[in-house]
Design an enzyme around this catalytic site. Structure first.
Site, PDB file in Angstrom:
ATOM      1  N   GLY A 179      61.283 109.378  43.151  1.00 36.92           N
ATOM      2  CA  GLY A 179      60.760 110.162  44.258  1.00 36.92           C
ATOM      3  C   GLY A 179      61.531 111.467  44.421  1.00 36.92           C
ATOM      4  O   GLY A 179      62.743 111.508  44.272  1.00 36.92           O
ATOM      5  N   ARG A 192      57.419 108.525  37.058  1.00 40.58           N
ATOM      6  CA  ARG A 192      57.979 107.213  36.754  1.00 40.58           C
ATOM      7  C   ARG A 192      57.430 106.796  35.394  1.00 40.58           C
ATOM      8  O   ARG A 192      56.235 106.902  35.136  1.00 40.58           O
ATOM      9  CB  ARG A 192      57.607 106.200  37.840  1.00 40.58           C
ATOM     10  CG  ARG A 192      58.040 106.655  39.248  1.00 40.58           C
ATOM     11  CD  ARG A 192      57.729 105.617  40.305  1.00 40.58           C
ATOM     12  NE  ARG A 192      57.866 106.167  41.648  1.00 40.58           N
ATOM     13  CZ  ARG A 192      59.017 106.261  42.310  1.00 40.58           C
ATOM     14  NH1 ARG A 192      60.123 105.841  41.728  1.00 40.58           N
ATOM     15  NH2 ARG A 192      59.052 106.770  43.524  1.00 40.58           N
ATOM     16  N   ASP A 230      68.334 104.593  42.322  1.00 42.16           N
ATOM     17  CA  ASP A 230      68.808 103.433  41.584  1.00 42.16           C
ATOM     18  C   ASP A 230      68.077 103.245  40.262  1.00 42.16           C
ATOM     19  O   ASP A 230      68.703 103.023  39.216  1.00 42.16           O
ATOM     20  CB  ASP A 230      68.656 102.188  42.465  1.00 42.16           C
ATOM     21  CG  ASP A 230      69.113 100.928  41.769  1.00 42.16           C
ATOM     22  OD1 ASP A 230      68.241 100.134  41.347  1.00 42.16           O
ATOM     23  OD2 ASP A 230      70.332 100.720  41.629  1.00 42.16           O
ATOM     24  N   THR A 272      67.807 110.941  46.937  1.00 41.95           N
ATOM     25  CA  THR A 272      66.748 110.136  47.542  1.00 41.95           C
ATOM     26  C   THR A 272      66.798 110.307  49.050  1.00 41.95           C
ATOM     27  O   THR A 272      67.887 110.353  49.627  1.00 41.95           O
ATOM     28  CB  THR A 272      66.886 108.640  47.185  1.00 41.95           C
ATOM     29  OG1 THR A 272      66.042 107.858  48.039  1.00 41.95           O
ATOM     30  CG2 THR A 272      68.314 108.152  47.363  1.00 41.95           C
ATOM     31  N   ASP A 274      66.100 108.175  51.219  1.00 42.60           N
ATOM     32  CA  ASP A 274      66.393 106.918  51.915  1.00 42.60           C
ATOM     33  C   ASP A 274      67.878 106.700  52.183  1.00 42.60           C
ATOM     34  O   ASP A 274      68.235 105.824  52.973  1.00 42.60           O
ATOM     35  CB  ASP A 274      65.861 105.735  51.108  1.00 42.60           C
ATOM     36  CG  ASP A 274      64.345 105.697  51.067  1.00 42.60           C
ATOM     37  OD1 ASP A 274      63.731 105.862  52.129  1.00 42.60           O
ATOM     38  OD2 ASP A 274      63.775 105.516  49.966  1.00 42.60           O
ATOM     39  N   ASP A 278      70.031 105.223  50.338  1.00 41.85           N
ATOM     40  CA  ASP A 278      70.224 103.794  50.065  1.00 41.85           C
ATOM     41  C   ASP A 278      71.012 103.532  48.783  1.00 41.85           C
ATOM     42  O   ASP A 278      70.917 102.452  48.204  1.00 41.85           O
ATOM     43  CB  ASP A 278      68.872 103.090  50.001  1.00 41.85           C
ATOM     44  CG  ASP A 278      67.969 103.638  48.893  1.00 41.85           C
ATOM     45  OD1 ASP A 278      68.295 104.699  48.322  1.00 41.85           O
ATOM     46  OD2 ASP A 278      66.936 103.008  48.605  1.00 41.85           O
ATOM     47  N   ARG A 320      60.827 101.405  52.940  1.00 45.46           N
ATOM     48  CA  ARG A 320      60.287 100.101  52.582  1.00 45.46           C
ATOM     49  C   ARG A 320      61.377  99.032  52.564  1.00 45.46           C
ATOM     50  O   ARG A 320      61.182  97.913  53.025  1.00 45.46           O
ATOM     51  CB  ARG A 320      59.604 100.187  51.207  1.00 45.46           C
ATOM     52  CG  ARG A 320      58.867  98.936  50.803  1.00 45.46           C
ATOM     53  CD  ARG A 320      57.992  99.153  49.578  1.00 45.46           C
ATOM     54  NE  ARG A 320      58.721  99.737  48.466  1.00 45.46           N
ATOM     55  CZ  ARG A 320      58.550 100.990  48.029  1.00 45.46           C
ATOM     56  NH1 ARG A 320      57.676 101.774  48.633  1.00 45.46           N
ATOM     57  NH2 ARG A 320      59.247 101.462  47.011  1.00 45.46           N
TER      58      ARG A 320
END
Length: 319
Positions: free
Chosen positions: A11, A72, A103, A125, A127, A129, A171
Site C-alpha cells: 500500500g 502486489r 511487513d 505504511t 497503519d 504497525d 483491518r
C-alpha cells in the site's frame, strides 16, 4: 558498492516520495549510481528498471503516493519469481536494494537477500504497525487526515444533534483510529486489539445526553466492524439518530506532513549509508528520535502492539 536500486511495494503512504528522494540523492551525493524499480516486485520481475538522476526526484517531496508506483506480486512469492528478480538486478550490476513498504514488502526483501542481493528496508505504511520503529512513513499524515475529517463532521453533528460513526482504515491494527480518535475527542474508539462492549458505548452516549450533550463521534477501525453495521446496532438499541462516514482510501492520499517528509528523508538516506557500510538484511527505523537499524528477522519475530495506555487515556477523557 557501485549501484543501488529502490522500490516501493504494498500500500502507498504519504512520505514515500520523500524516502525515494532520500535514497536517490544520498546515493548520488556518494557518487553511486541509483536505479528506480517501477511497480514493486512485479516490475522487478519484468525488468521495469531505470537509472535515476538528480532531477528524477525533483519537485516530489511534497507529493503523496509513490512516483515509482506500487503493486502486489503473487509471482514474486515463488522461487522462480525471486530468482528472476535477483537475476535482473545482477545483470545491471545492482548490488543493493532499498525496499520501502510494510511487513510483506520486507519478506520479499529477505528473499532477495537469500539470492545474493544486499537489502535495506524502510517502513512505509499508514497503519504504523511495523515492530522496532516508533513511527512508519505515512502514519502522521493519515492520522491528521482523519483528525481533519472528525473536526469537520463534528460541526455538522453538532448542528443536527446527531451521532456520527466514522469508519477508518485498520483491518488488523487500530493505531489510526486510536490516535485520531483521541486527538479528535471521540466519545468512543473501537479498535481490533480490544473487544468492545456495546452496552458501554450506549452508556457513554446516554451519559452525554443526560448532561445536555446531543451529538457524539464514534471512531471504529474497519477490522472491528463496518460503520454501517455499528450504526444500525446503535439505532436499534438506542433509537438515536445515527449517521455513517467511511473515509476509505482518502486516508492514504494527500500532501505528506512535515513530519513524514522529514522521516522519509532521514530513513531513506540512512538506508543508503548502511548499504555503503556493507550492512544488509536490515530495517531502518525511528527510536527515541534517533534513526536506528535492526535485523529483518527481529522485525518478523516481534508483533507490534497498540499502546494500551493511550487506549485507556482515550476512555478516561471521553467521559
Amino acid at each position: 558498492m557501485i549501484k543501488i536500486a529502490v522500490l516501493t511495494s504494498g500500500g502507498d503512504s504519504p512520505g514515500m516520495n520523500a524516502a525515494i528522494r532520500g535514497v536517490v540523492r544520498r546515493s548520488i551525493y556518494n557518487d553511486i549510481d541509483v536505479y528506480g524499480i517501477y511497480h514493486g516486485y512485479h516490475g522487478l520481475i519484468n525488468n521495469d528498471i531505470e537509472k535515476l538522476e538528480m532531477g528524477s526526484v525533483g519537485d516530489t517531496i511534497h507529493r503523496g503516493g509513490t512516483i515509482l508506483h506500487t503493486s502486489r506480486s503473487e509471482e514474486f512469492r515463488t522461487e522462480k519469481g525471486q530468482e528472476q528478480g535477483a537475476q535482473n538486478l545482477k545483470s545491471l550490476g545492482i548490488d543493493g536494494v532499498v525496499v520501502i513498504g510494510g511487513d510483506g514488502s520486507f519478506k520479499g526483501a529477505e528473499k532477495l537477500s537469500q539470492h545474493g542481493i544486499s537489502v535495506m528496508g524502510v517502513p512505509g505504511t499508514i497503519d504504523n504497525d511495523i515492530p522496532c520503529t516508533e513511527m512508519t512513513v505515512g502514519f502522521d499524515t493519515a492520522t491528521n487526515t482523519v483528525i481533519e475529517a472528525i473536526d469537520r463532521i463534528r460541526d455538522t453533528a453538532t448542528s443536527h444533534e446527531r451521532i456520527f460513526v466514522i469508519e477508518v482504515m485498520g483491518r488488523d491494527c487500530g493505531n489510526i483510529a486510536l490516535w485520531a480518535g483521541l486527538a479528535g475527542g471521540a466519545e468512543s474508539i473501537l479498535i481490533p486489539e480490544f473487544e468492545y462492549d456495546m452496552d458501554e458505548v450506549l452508556d457513554r452516549l446516554k451519559q452525554g445526553y443526560n448532561r445536555g450533550k446531543k451529538h457524539s463521534i464514534i471512531v471504529v477501525a474497519e477490522g472491528v466492524s463496518t460503520g454501517s453495521e455499528l450504526s444500525e446496532q446503535i439505532k436499534e438499541k438506542s433509537g438515536l439518530d445515527t449517521k455513517v462516514t467511511v473515509l476509505g482510501h482518502v486516508q492514504r492520499g494527500g500532501t505528506p506532513t512535515a513530519y513524514d517528509r522529514m522521516l522519509g528523508s532521514r530513513l531513506g538516506a540512512k538506508a543508503v549509508d548502511l548499504l555503503l557500510e556493507g550492512e544488509s538484511n536490515k530495517m531502518v527505523g525511528l527510536n527515541n528520535n534517533k534513526i536506528t537499524s535492526v535485523d529483518l528477522t527481529e522485525v518478523f519475530l516481534e508483533k507490534e502492539k497498540v499502546d494500551y495506555d493511550l487506549y485507556e487515556l482515550g476512555k478516561s477523557l471521553s467521559i
